[in-house]
Design an enzyme around this catalytic site. Structure first.
Site, PDB file in Angstrom:
ATOM      1  N   GLN A 142      -5.418  -1.661   9.555  1.00  0.00           N
ATOM      2  CA  GLN A 142      -5.227  -2.976   8.958  1.00  0.00           C
ATOM      3  C   GLN A 142      -5.790  -4.062   9.879  1.00  0.00           C
ATOM      4  O   GLN A 142      -5.486  -4.102  11.067  1.00  0.00           O
ATOM      5  CB  GLN A 142      -3.716  -3.198   8.713  1.00  0.00           C
ATOM      6  CG  GLN A 142      -3.373  -4.482   8.012  1.00  0.00           C
ATOM      7  CD  GLN A 142      -3.832  -4.489   6.554  1.00  0.00           C
ATOM      8  OE1 GLN A 142      -3.686  -3.513   5.841  1.00  0.00           O
ATOM      9  NE2 GLN A 142      -4.396  -5.597   6.127  1.00  0.00           N
ATOM     10  N   LYS A 174       0.841  -1.202   0.000  1.00  0.00           N
ATOM     11  CA  LYS A 174       0.000   0.000   0.000  1.00  0.00           C
ATOM     12  C   LYS A 174       0.869   1.242   0.000  1.00  0.00           C
ATOM     13  O   LYS A 174       0.621   2.197  -0.735  1.00  0.00           O
ATOM     14  CB  LYS A 174      -0.883   0.040   1.245  1.00  0.00           C
ATOM     15  CG  LYS A 174      -2.137  -0.773   1.122  1.00  0.00           C
ATOM     16  CD  LYS A 174      -2.891  -0.779   2.433  1.00  0.00           C
ATOM     17  CE  LYS A 174      -4.018  -1.787   2.353  1.00  0.00           C
ATOM     18  NZ  LYS A 174      -4.423  -2.327   3.635  1.00  0.00           N
ATOM     19  N   ASP A 230     -11.705   2.679   3.985  1.00  0.00           N
ATOM     20  CA  ASP A 230     -11.941   1.237   3.856  1.00  0.00           C
ATOM     21  C   ASP A 230     -13.444   0.933   3.860  1.00  0.00           C
ATOM     22  O   ASP A 230     -13.846  -0.219   3.670  1.00  0.00           O
ATOM     23  CB  ASP A 230     -11.247   0.503   5.006  1.00  0.00           C
ATOM     24  CG  ASP A 230     -10.726  -0.857   4.569  1.00  0.00           C
ATOM     25  OD1 ASP A 230     -10.633  -1.097   3.345  1.00  0.00           O
ATOM     26  OD2 ASP A 230     -10.414  -1.679   5.447  1.00  0.00           O
TER      27      ASP A 230
END
Ligand code: NAD
Length: 284
Positions: free
Chosen positions: A98, A54, A121
């Protein structure tokens, strides 16, 4: 005739091209670049490699990028403090935590603490609610990636029968709403569904996201269907999907492989959402 392949790299590349063009245009007008952050707790090897990818990709595309690496034993309060800092940070337009988090942390409480306008997200209840009520908000990156894969085939979604296996908050549920919005008739299946094979045989669009290797056999696939295999299971040193690829590719018109299908697109969709968050902030 074997099916056409939906290659994740190709789909991701076309999205990246759009992102770079849009970033260049905004930079020329404002001199500003979007900022994106990822919060990583602990040293989970899969998460670590995902986060490194990322960071690499966001810098390459022209984002300002940060990774907050935090110890495995961080307390809930200390992690919430980091989230609050990122919520307030003017340089950061979007960030994600994450997953998975270590067991002592309350995942739902952490994700809900993210400012919904920075929730790239798409896991905050407000963004899920917006999807439910057809309002603009962030969409979970995996579901959004699958939509791009379907669109890549240039086949119509309108009026088609879409069968989704798996009802998680990051795949099945958001994807069901996205496809409904595009006028597909959606059937959402799960581990308690009775007669799964027959339901799949009716699908013009079949998405498998169960995490169960080889679940979907070739004779579950309707001739000419689009088949997206989201499942990823580590078997020895290989990654294996939910669909029996060799059988299904002889029946489908389009099929995505594992690896090389959905995986490469999800990081790009995170960048896409960060760009959207930036544009929202700039009101452009
Ligand atoms: P999850 O465990 O939250 O949900 C799995 C769903 O599948 C559940 O709704 C369950 O009821 C259903 N299911 C399980 N076994 C089934 C069966 N035999 N028949 C019918 N339904 C069944 O998982 P998730 O987070 O949604 O992930 C699903 C799969 O997709 C996993 O393999 C995961 O690794 C993969 N995944 C891949 C990506 C990617 O970027 N490629 C992203 C997210 C998830």
């Amino acid at each position: 005739m074997p099916a056409n392949l939906i290659k994740g790299d190709e789909v991701a590349e076309s999205v990246r091209t759009e992102i770079v063009k849009e970033l260049g245009r905004i930079y020329d007008e404002t001199g500003l670049v979007p900022g994106l952050a990822v919060v990583l707790v602990g040293q989970n090897p899969a998460s670590l490699s995902y986060v490194i990818n990322k960071e690499k990709q966001s810098k390459k595309l022209g984002f300002y990028s940060e990774v907050r690496r935090l110890p495995e034993d961080i307390s809930q309060d200390d992690l919430l403090e980091v989230i609050e800092e990122l919520n307030e940070d003017e340089k950061i337009h979007g960030f994600m935590v994450q997953l998975p988090l270590p067991e002592h942390l309350d995942e739902r409480a952490i994700l809900t603490a993210i400012d919904p306008e920075k929730d790239i997200d798409g896991t905050h209840p407000i963004n899920m609610g917006k999807l439910f009520s057809d309002e603009k908000g962030f969409i979970a990156c995996t579901a959004h990636s699958i939509l791009h894969m379907i669109e890549h085939t240039k086949q119509p979604v309108y009026g088609k029968s879409a069968v989704l296996i798996g009802r998680s908050n990051i795949v099945g549920k958001p994807l069901a709403l996205i496809l409904l919005r595009r006028n597909a008739s959606v059937t959402l299946c799960h581990s308690k569904t009775v007669g799964l094979a027959d339901i799949c045989r009716e699908a013009d669009i079949l998405v498998a996201a169960a995490g169960s290797t080889g679940l979907v056999k070739g004779d579950w696939v309707k001739p000419g269907a689009i088949v997206i295999d989201v499942g990823v299971t580590q078997v020895g040193d290989r990654l294996v999907g939910d669909v029996d690829f060799d059988q299904a590719k002889e029946v489908a018109s389009w099929i995505s492989p594992v690896p090389g299908g959905v995986g490469p697109i999800t990081i790009t969709m995170l960048m896409w959402n960060a760009l959207e968050a930036f544009k929202y902030k700039l009101e452009i």
